[in-house]
Design a protein around this motif. Structure first.
Motif: not given
Length: 183
Positions: A135-136, A144-149, A162-164
């Motif tokens: 989670p950290q 930092d603006g990195v997308s989920y994908r 990632v969302r979990t």
């Protein structure tokens, strides 16, 4: 180049600690470096600080340079890296502020229990550093603006995972910040 002196003479004087040689180099390179820093910095003052820091580092390591062109390349690299770091810092600060608003379910910036926003953001950051590793890492990458994908690719997991991990981290952050009296 814009140097009036022979470059070898200028280099020798610079390496020997002649501040006039430094000033000559600064006068010549500052406009180009400010333009480069301004493209990465938030404002003119920050761009000036980035360039000044570059010249400080150049002066500090003056004895290691063997040509004026090496100094110029070094300065461009220092300014580029410092500008990128400043940009990342501002992006992360904005992310922390957005995270704070999300945690608080508020859209406006307010002081809590007499604490400044900076103090609260520092607490949020401290608590993020205490989260379990996944989670950290997810939350730091999101800040930092990195997308989920992209995070899914970096961490070798599905976007849903990632969302979990983000949800678990947010839940733990809210709990810890409530315990500290921030929320």
């Amino acid at each position: 180049m814009c140097y009036q002196l022979n470059q070898k003479t200028l280099l020798l004087q610079f390496r020997n600690g002649d501040e006039k040689a430094l000033q000559t180099i600064m006068d010549c390179l500052r406009p180009q470096l400010l333009k480069q820093a301004s493209a990465l910095a938030n404002n003119a003052q920050e761009a000036e600080e980035i360039v000044s820091d570059g010249f400080y580092k150049l002066w500090k390591f003056r004895e290691t340079f063997h040509s004026v062109s090496n100094m110029s390349r070094y300065l461009r690299t220092v300014v580029k890296n410092s500008g990128i770091n400043a940009s990342k810092f501002h992006r992360r600060q904005k992310g922390l502020k957005d995270m704070l608003h999300y945690l608080m379910d508020k859209k406006e910036e307010t002081a809590i229990n007499g604490m400044s926003t900076e103090e609260i953001l520092h607490m949020v950051y401290e608590e993020i550093m205490l989260l379990p590793p996944k989670p950290q890492q997810v939350i730091m990458l999101l800040l930092d603006g990195v997308s989920y994908r992209q995070i899914a690719t970096i961490m070798h997991m599905l976007p849903a995972t990632v969302r979990t991990n983000k949800a678990r981290g947010i839940e733990q952050l809210r709990k810890r910040l409530r315990e500290r009296g921030v929320l």
